[in-house]
Design a protein around this motif. Structure first.
Motif, PDB file in Angstrom:
ATOM      1  N   ARG A   1      -5.228 -48.592 -59.521  1.00 53.53           N
ATOM      2  CA  ARG A   1      -5.618 -50.013 -59.315  1.00 53.53           C
ATOM      3  C   ARG A   1      -4.757 -50.684 -58.325  1.00 53.53           C
ATOM      4  O   ARG A   1      -4.952 -51.371 -57.556  1.00 53.53           O
TER       5      ARG A   1
ATOM      6  N   GLY B   1     -12.939 -39.811 -59.052  1.00 53.15           N
ATOM      7  CA  GLY B   1     -12.566 -39.979 -60.314  1.00 53.15           C
ATOM      8  C   GLY B   1     -13.665 -40.166 -61.131  1.00 53.15           C
ATOM      9  O   GLY B   1     -15.058 -40.138 -60.641  1.00 53.15           O
TER      10      GLY B   1
ATOM     11  N   TYR C   1      -8.720 -35.633 -63.118  1.00 57.71           N
ATOM     12  CA  TYR C   1     -10.141 -35.421 -63.050  1.00 57.71           C
ATOM     13  C   TYR C   1     -10.635 -34.133 -62.302  1.00 57.71           C
ATOM     14  O   TYR C   1     -11.704 -33.280 -62.661  1.00 57.71           O
TER      15      TYR C   1
ATOM     16  N   ASP D   1      -7.785 -38.553 -58.271  1.00 57.28           N
ATOM     17  CA  ASP D   1      -7.257 -38.494 -59.792  1.00 57.28           C
ATOM     18  C   ASP D   1      -7.302 -37.016 -59.932  1.00 57.28           C
ATOM     19  O   ASP D   1      -8.324 -36.415 -60.207  1.00 57.28           O
TER      20      ASP D   1
ATOM     21  N   ASP E   1      -4.196 -44.806 -63.997  1.00 61.04           N
ATOM     22  CA  ASP E   1      -5.192 -45.554 -63.762  1.00 61.04           C
ATOM     23  C   ASP E   1      -4.641 -46.681 -63.322  1.00 61.04           C
ATOM     24  O   ASP E   1      -5.087 -47.515 -62.137  1.00 61.04           O
ATOM     25  N   SER E   2      -3.490 -47.313 -63.599  1.00 58.77           N
ATOM     26  CA  SER E   2      -2.916 -48.399 -63.121  1.00 58.77           C
ATOM     27  C   SER E   2      -2.412 -48.392 -62.142  1.00 58.77           C
ATOM     28  O   SER E   2      -2.376 -49.214 -60.971  1.00 58.77           O
TER      29      SER E   2
ATOM     30  N   ASP F   1     -13.184 -41.966 -64.647  1.00 61.00           N
ATOM     31  CA  ASP F   1     -12.766 -42.764 -65.710  1.00 61.00           C
ATOM     32  C   ASP F   1     -13.031 -43.967 -65.847  1.00 61.00           C
ATOM     33  O   ASP F   1     -13.254 -44.757 -64.766  1.00 61.00           O
TER      34      ASP F   1
ATOM     35  N   TYR G   1      -3.011 -38.712 -57.303  1.00 68.65           N
ATOM     36  CA  TYR G   1      -2.583 -39.393 -58.555  1.00 68.65           C
ATOM     37  C   TYR G   1      -2.322 -38.183 -59.682  1.00 68.65           C
ATOM     38  O   TYR G   1      -3.437 -37.622 -59.884  1.00 68.65           O
TER      39      TYR G   1
ATOM     40  N   ASP H   1     -11.808 -46.574 -66.941  1.00 68.07           N
ATOM     41  CA  ASP H   1     -10.921 -47.534 -66.799  1.00 68.07           C
ATOM     42  C   ASP H   1     -10.585 -47.884 -65.352  1.00 68.07           C
ATOM     43  O   ASP H   1      -9.787 -49.003 -64.849  1.00 68.07           O
ATOM     44  N   LEU H   2     -11.103 -47.145 -64.364  1.00 67.74           N
ATOM     45  CA  LEU H   2     -10.954 -47.382 -62.983  1.00 67.74           C
ATOM     46  C   LEU H   2     -12.091 -48.654 -62.408  1.00 67.74           C
ATOM     47  O   LEU H   2     -11.895 -48.785 -61.231  1.00 67.74           O
TER      48      LEU H   2
END
Length: 322
Positions: free
Chosen positions: A155, A174, A65, A62, A151-152, A176, A113, A178-179
């Protein structure tokens, strides 16, 4: 006198056709032994092929991050425009570290990312995309320079690679929360997920729920990050004999930056910005200041009147276009 009759000949009862007789015990055992031998040969061949196929790992980074954490740790700021990050060197360091940790595994690739306006690569992101074994995946940036959709993407890639058994281990750089869903999805298909982080300058920069879900954790300290982050020098007027620019010059620079801002972000972003007049969101105001200093080649820190003129020029151009 008639002769005595001979008794009629009796026909023998019909017999069913003879089928194959029972297989002798010795022949059955020999046939079974041949089948078992053949099965064992196939199994051994398959195991030999599996043994020759190494485990595979991938690194998922990420970038938002990394920039924020490494910049704050080394340069004291999260603002990308205030420091340079040697992404190529950092990626190579991640690959080397993975080579040691996953000694019996081969690298699939590094996924990088990041966010970009309208998902159009910046020159820096283009350079990263050209590196061997690196795949750049872009989310979007909103008007406040916040990443959307990253994040999507993580995933989706993690889950897909794990589902198809393309990787056995994933190193995730990363922090977050959301991960968490990405980690759970990959683990559901049998992959192990290892969380890599950058030492926090203060407190913690990775969400606790994420730390709870992963299979292992590793943190890179200041000594590891320092070679890859360089603070950009800023020229201050206190050490420059040349007089500062006028308010009109700075106001013109503000209008020039506003014109570029409007082209990059579009009228929807402008509509979101206008209700806050005369104030700018912190991220937009910071970007405005840094870009103005770059164009002027001088610092505006500590010069409140000039910074006000800069904002005035920025707003005047935006309002003239609405």
């Amino acid at each position: 006198m008639s002769e005595p009759r001979e008794p009629a000949a009796q026909t023998a009862p019909e017999q069913a056709p003879e089928g194959p007789g029972p297989v002798p015990d010795g022949a059955f055992a020999a046939d079974l032994d041949r089948h078992l031998t053949r099965t064992n040969e196939l199994l051994n061949r398959m195991l030999a092929e599996v043994a020759k196929t190494p485990s595979t790992h991938a690194i998922f980074v990420d970038a938002g991050y990394v920039y924020a954490s490494a910049g704050l740790l080394v340069a004291g700021t999260e603002d990308r425009r205030s420091f340079d990050l040697d992404a190529e060197g950092l990626i190579e360091a991640f690959i080397d570290k993975a080579r040691v940790i996953f000694a019996d595994s081969r690298l699939l690739r590094v996924y990088w990312y990041d966010g970009a306006r309208r998902r159009i690569h910046t020159p820096e992101q283009q350079a990263i995309a050209e590196l061997p074994d690196v795949k750049v995946r872009l989310g979007n940036l909103n008007a406040n320079n916040q990443q959307k959709g990253v994040d999507s993407l993580i995933r989706s890639d993690l889950e897909s690679l794990a589902r198809h058994r393309a990787i056995s281990d994933a190193a995730l750089v990363g922090g977050d929360e959301d991960l968490v869903s990405a980690v759970e999805a990959a683990q559901g298909y049998g992959a192990r997920v290892h969380l890599w982080g950058i030492e926090a300058a203060d407190g913690r920069n990775q969400a606790e729920p994420l730390l709870w879900e992963v299979d292992s954790q590793r943190t890179f300290d200041l000594d590891f990050c320092k070679p890859f982050v360089t603070r950009r020098p800023v020229t201050t007027w206190e050490h420059d004999a040349e007089p500062p620019p006028s308010r009109d010059e700075v106001r013109f620079i503000g209008a020039q930056i506003a014109a570029t801002w409007l082209v990059e972000r579009g009228r929807e972003a402008l509509a979101d910005l206008l209700p806050g007049h005369p104030y700018l969101p912190g991220a937009v105001d910071q970007d405005l200041l840094i870009e103005a200093e770059r164009l002027l080649g001088r610092s505006l820190r500590g010069h409140a009147m000039l910074r006000r003129a800069l904002r005035d020029g920025f707003w005047q151009h935006l309002q003239s276009q609405y």
